[in-house]
Design a protein around this motif. Structure first.
Motif, short mmCIF file in Angstrom:
data_model
loop_
_atom_site.label_atom_id
_atom_site.label_comp_id
_atom_site.label_asym_id
_atom_site.label_seq_id
_atom_site.Cartn_x
_atom_site.Cartn_y
_atom_site.Cartn_z
N GLU A 97 54.59 38.86 46.96
CA GLU A 97 55.79 38.22 46.43
C GLU A 97 55.61 38.11 44.92
N GLY A 98 55.88 39.20 44.22
CA GLY A 98 55.65 39.23 42.78
C GLY A 98 54.17 39.14 42.48
N ASP A 99 53.78 38.17 41.65
CA ASP A 99 52.37 37.97 41.31
C ASP A 99 51.66 37.09 42.33
N TYR A 100 52.33 36.77 43.43
CA TYR A 100 51.75 35.92 44.47
C TYR A 100 51.62 36.73 45.77
N THR A 101 50.88 36.16 46.72
CA THR A 101 50.75 36.75 48.04
C THR A 101 51.01 35.67 49.08
N ARG A 102 51.87 36.01 50.05
CA ARG A 102 52.11 35.07 51.15
C ARG A 102 51.23 35.49 52.33
N ARG A 108 46.65 43.13 46.00
CA ARG A 108 45.55 44.11 45.90
C ARG A 108 44.20 43.44 45.71
N LYS A 109 44.17 42.19 45.27
CA LYS A 109 42.91 41.47 45.12
C LYS A 109 42.28 41.15 46.48
N PHE A 110 43.15 41.03 47.52
CA PHE A 110 42.64 40.70 48.84
C PHE A 110 42.11 41.93 49.57
N GLU A 111 42.65 43.09 49.27
CA GLU A 111 42.36 44.29 50.06
C GLU A 111 40.86 44.58 50.20
N PRO A 112 40.07 44.56 49.12
CA PRO A 112 38.64 44.86 49.29
C PRO A 112 37.87 43.77 50.02
#
Length: 245
Positions: A161-166, A182-186
Motif C-alpha cells: 500500500e504505497g510505502d507501507y505493507t498490509r 520488497r523488504k519482507f521478501e528475503p
C-alpha cells in the motif's frame, strides 16, 4: 546513471517526455516502446532502473506490465486521466504524472526516483531467499501503535500500500506496517511464500480456493483470512505455475 524506458502508444507523447527528461543529468533513456509486448522484451534486455508508463495503451493496460516488473524496477505512471491515480498507488508507483506533464511535477518525480535508487544502492545484498526471520521463525512487525513478534507461518498474504505493507494474518487480523513489501521478501521462507505480483506476496499453504475468471484473471481466497484478492493476467499465470495447473 539511471536507466529508464518510456512506454506509451503515442509517439508524440514519448518525444515530449524524452525532450523533458533530456534536461536532467544522470538519466539515460535506453529504449522506448508502444506496447506491452515490446516493452517486456526491452525490459528484459536492458534491465532498467525505472519505467515511465502510460496506462491506456491500445487494447491493453499498463498496469498489467507494472505487476510483472522486477521489484527493484521503479514505476512512474504517466496518464491523461486522474482516475488512474488509485491504481498507481496499488502497484506502488513512486509517482503519478498527469498529462500534459508539467516541468515542476517531473522534477519531483525525478527526485523521488533518485531517492529510491540511492536507498536501493545502500541496501546490503541478500543471498537467496532464506534470510533470518528471527528466533523460532518469528518476524517483527512495527505499526504506528505497537511492535509485535509473530510467526511467519501465520501470515496469509502481504500486500503493498504505497510505502507501507498490509500484513493479513490467518486469524483474520491485518496490520499496516511502515515498511516496503520488497523488504519482507528475503525474510520469508520460499516455499511457502511466493510473489505473485509487484504488490502481492502470498502464503501458498493458506490458499483455500481460486475462482478462475473468463478473461485470464482470477480471485484468490484464503483458509481463514476473509480478504480476497483479484489477480490480473500476469498474477494468474504465476498462480497457475505455483499450483501446477
Amino acid at each position: 546513471m539511471r536507466r529508464v524506458i518510456l512506454v506509451d502508444d503515442e509517439p508524440s507523447a514519448r518525444r515530449g517526455l524524452r525532450r523533458m527528461l533530456g534536461q536532467y543529468g544522470g538519466i539515460e533513456i535506453v529504449a522506448e516502446a508502444g506496447s506491452i509486448a515490446a516493452a517486456q522484451g526491452l525490459i528484459g534486455q536492458h534491465e532498467p532502473d525505472a519505467v515511465f508508463l502510460d496506462v491506456e495503451l491500445i487494447g491493453e493496460t499498463g498496469f498489467e506490465l507494472a505487476h510483472a516488473l522486477p521489484p527493484r524496477t521503479a514505476v512512474i505512471i504517466v496518464s491523461a486521466h486522474e482516475n488512474y491515480a488509485i491504481g498507481a498507488f496499488d502497484i506502488a508507483a513512486i509517482d503519478f504524472l498527469l498529462k500534459p506533464v508539467s516541468p515542476k511535477r517531473l522534477e519531483t518525480a525525478i527526485e523521488r526516483l533518485r531517492e529510491k535508487m540511492q536507498a536501493l544502492d545502500r541496501e546490503p545484498a541478500v543471498s537467496g531467499n532464506h534470510a533470518a526471520i528471527g528466533t523460532g521463525g518469528r518476524i517483527q512487525l512495527k505499526t504506528s501503535s505497537a511492535s509485535m513478534m509473530i510467526s511467519a507461518h501465520t501470515i496469509s498474504m502481504l500486500q503493498a500500500e504505497g510505502d507501507y505493507t498490509r500484513i493479513f494474518l490467518q486469524s483474520g487480523q491485518s496490520h499496516l506496517v511502515g515498511r516496503l513489501l520488497r523488504k519482507f521478501e528475503p525474510e520469508l521462507p520460499s516455499p511457502p511464500f511466493h510473489r505473485l505480483s509487484r504488490s502481492l506476496i502470498v502464503n501458498r499453504d493458506h490458499i483455500d480456493k481460486v475462482e478462475w475468471g473468463s478473461t485470464s484473471g482470477s480471485c484468490l481466497h484464503f483458509v481463514s483470512c476473509s480478504e480476497t484478492v483479484d489477480l490480473g493476467r500476469t498474477g494468474t499465470r504465476r498462480l497457475r505455475e505455483l499450483l501446477k495447473i
